[in-house]
Design a protein around this motif. Structure first.
Motif, PDB file in Angstrom:
ATOM      1  N   GLY A 188       2.551  -3.301  -7.098  1.00 44.39           N
ATOM      2  CA  GLY A 188       1.656  -3.794  -6.062  1.00 44.39           C
ATOM      3  C   GLY A 188       2.215  -4.967  -5.287  1.00 44.39           C
ATOM      4  O   GLY A 188       1.802  -5.232  -4.156  1.00 44.39           O
TER       5      GLY A 188
ATOM      6  N   HIS B 220      -5.910  -6.249  -2.626  1.00 46.82           N
ATOM      7  CA  HIS B 220      -5.721  -4.796  -2.665  1.00 46.82           C
ATOM      8  C   HIS B 220      -6.848  -4.032  -1.982  1.00 46.82           C
ATOM      9  O   HIS B 220      -6.729  -2.822  -1.791  1.00 46.82           O
ATOM     10  CB  HIS B 220      -5.568  -4.330  -4.115  1.00 46.82           C
ATOM     11  CG  HIS B 220      -4.283  -4.781  -4.742  1.00 46.82           C
ATOM     12  ND1 HIS B 220      -3.191  -3.958  -4.909  1.00 46.82           N
ATOM     13  CD2 HIS B 220      -3.907  -5.990  -5.215  1.00 46.82           C
ATOM     14  CE1 HIS B 220      -2.206  -4.636  -5.465  1.00 46.82           C
ATOM     15  NE2 HIS B 220      -2.624  -5.881  -5.664  1.00 46.82           N
TER      16      HIS B 220
ATOM     17  N   GLY C 111       0.923  -0.557  -9.843  1.00 50.33           N
ATOM     18  CA  GLY C 111      -0.077  -1.503  -9.376  1.00 50.33           C
ATOM     19  C   GLY C 111       0.345  -2.910  -9.759  1.00 50.33           C
ATOM     20  O   GLY C 111       1.507  -3.298  -9.589  1.00 50.33           O
TER      21      GLY C 111
ATOM     22  N   ALA D 204       0.870  -1.172   0.000  1.00 48.19           N
ATOM     23  CA  ALA D 204       0.000   0.000   0.000  1.00 48.19           C
ATOM     24  C   ALA D 204       0.905   1.220   0.000  1.00 48.19           C
ATOM     25  O   ALA D 204       2.102   1.121   0.310  1.00 48.19           O
ATOM     26  CB  ALA D 204      -0.928  -0.004   1.213  1.00 48.19           C
TER      27      ALA D 204
ATOM     28  N   ASP E 253      -4.436   1.888  -2.400  1.00 44.70           N
ATOM     29  CA  ASP E 253      -4.624   0.454  -2.162  1.00 44.70           C
ATOM     30  C   ASP E 253      -4.651   0.134  -0.661  1.00 44.70           C
ATOM     31  O   ASP E 253      -4.195   0.907   0.167  1.00 44.70           O
ATOM     32  CB  ASP E 253      -3.591  -0.384  -2.899  1.00 44.70           C
ATOM     33  CG  ASP E 253      -3.871  -0.449  -4.396  1.00 44.70           C
ATOM     34  OD1 ASP E 253      -4.983  -0.086  -4.814  1.00 44.70           O
ATOM     35  OD2 ASP E 253      -2.972  -0.855  -5.161  1.00 44.70           O
TER      36      ASP E 253
ATOM     37  N   LEU F 140      -7.855   3.260  -5.488  1.00 43.80           N
ATOM     38  CA  LEU F 140      -7.550   1.863  -5.759  1.00 43.80           C
ATOM     39  C   LEU F 140      -6.978   1.707  -7.167  1.00 43.80           C
ATOM     40  O   LEU F 140      -7.571   2.211  -8.132  1.00 43.80           O
ATOM     41  CB  LEU F 140      -8.806   1.001  -5.630  1.00 43.80           C
ATOM     42  CG  LEU F 140      -9.517   1.045  -4.265  1.00 43.80           C
ATOM     43  CD1 LEU F 140     -10.809   0.234  -4.329  1.00 43.80           C
ATOM     44  CD2 LEU F 140      -8.622   0.539  -3.151  1.00 43.80           C
TER      45      LEU F 140
END
Length: 318
Positions: free
Chosen positions: A241, A85, A187, A35, A49, A78
């Motif tokens: 991510g 996530h 991401g 995150a 996230d 997001l």
């Protein structure tokens, strides 16, 4: 690489810890994903996230360590809405009441209870892939807090950032790009660890530019186009991510190679979506390719179970 970027190799974050990557970008390393805290202390900030279920405490502690006791974001954005996530959003929105949540319009069916995501594909290979049916595809419902990105006001923490549409891993997946310092938050459009392996996903080794998590990518043609779109930006620093950041010449060489040779290096040799993508639209999933037969062998289950037990023990120490 500009002087604003930190030396990422020397600052790998412990589980639940912070990694300062730019003056206004902090990575929070969570057990299975990352995150990000966007903003500077004393100013409004945004959470990007929200990790897997059970990560809310780590996120809150990291936010309060950076922004002060009782800190709450102006918004939660997001990159996409897969469970790893958004899993802590339920707990975070109880704590941060009325904080708005934003996602691309094509993600909204899966975040407003209208549709589940295309189901994960355990047949692509790897121990994490074998466990992917445990990653519930929804539908998830975050109404009334969830909104389309187009409704996002001009927040100070997001000035200078561009939302880049990078579908493939999910229908409305986005990445964030900042031209000023050539910083990319990708991401899951690509990641920097071999996410299909539980051991690699937890250890973050090897660190390399790698395809989006194969077990949850339902459109490989779009995923290829998204990787090529991001490679064309020629980022100086890429944060993903899953996995540790990559920077400089290593990043450019590996990302260019991934984009150029995507079909031979990244597209799985077999799997449900390899030749036929899931068809999705504004209302969610419209059509799925047939599900191939899948027989779970005991070896990946044993590996995954041992790795997840180690993860549970580590989380107790955080």
């Amino acid at each position: 690489m500009t002087s604003e970027h930190m030396k990422v190799q020397a600052m790998i974050s412990p589980l639940g810890g912070q990694q300062l990557l730019a003056q206004d970008v902090v990575r929070v390393r969570l057990p299975l994903s990352n995150a990000f805290l966007l903003g500077t202390p004393g100013q409004p900030w945004v959470l990007l996230d929200a990790g897997s279920p059970g990560n809310a405490g780590m996120i809150v502690r990291a936010a309060e360590a950076r922004f002060g006791p009782g800190a709450r974001p102006e918004a939660i954005v997001l990159t996409h809405g897969h469970l790893d996530h958004i899993g802590s959003l339920w707990a975070l929105r109880r704590r941060w009441e009325n904080v708005p949540i934003y996602a691309h319009p094509l993600e909204l069916p899966y975040l407003t209870g209208a549709s589940p995501y295309p189901p994960p594909d355990p047949t692509v290979g790897g121990s994490m892939s074998a466990l992917s049916p445990l990653l519930v595809p929804g539908p998830f419902d975050f109404r009334p807090q969830v909104h389309a990105l187009e409704e996002l006001d001009d927040l100070p923490a997001l000035r200078g950032w561009t939302f880049v549409n990078t579908p493939g891993h999910s229908p409305g997946h986005i990445s964030l790009w900042r031209e000023r310092d050539r910083l990319l938050i990708a991401g899951d459009a690509f990641v920097t660890t071999v996410q299909e392996s539980v051991m690699a996903a937890l250890s973050l080794r090897p660190r390399k530019a790698h395809r989006p998590p194969a077990y949850y990518t339902p459109d490989w043609d779009s995923a290829r186009a998204s990787v090529r779109r991001l490679a064309a930006l020629r980022p100086a620093l890429a944060i993903t991510g899953h996995g540790d950041p990559l920077e400089g010449v290593t990043l450019l060489e590996e990302l260019t190679d991934l984009a150029t040779n995507f079909d031979s290096q990244a597209r799985p040799a077999h799997g449900r979506y390899v030749t036929q993508p899931a068809v999705t639209g504004a209302s969610g999933v419209l059509r799925l390719p047939p599900q191939p037969p899948f027989r779970l062998s005991p070896r990946p289950v044993l590996i995954a179970s041992a790795a997840l037990l180690l993860l549970a023990l580590r989380r107790r120490r955080v």
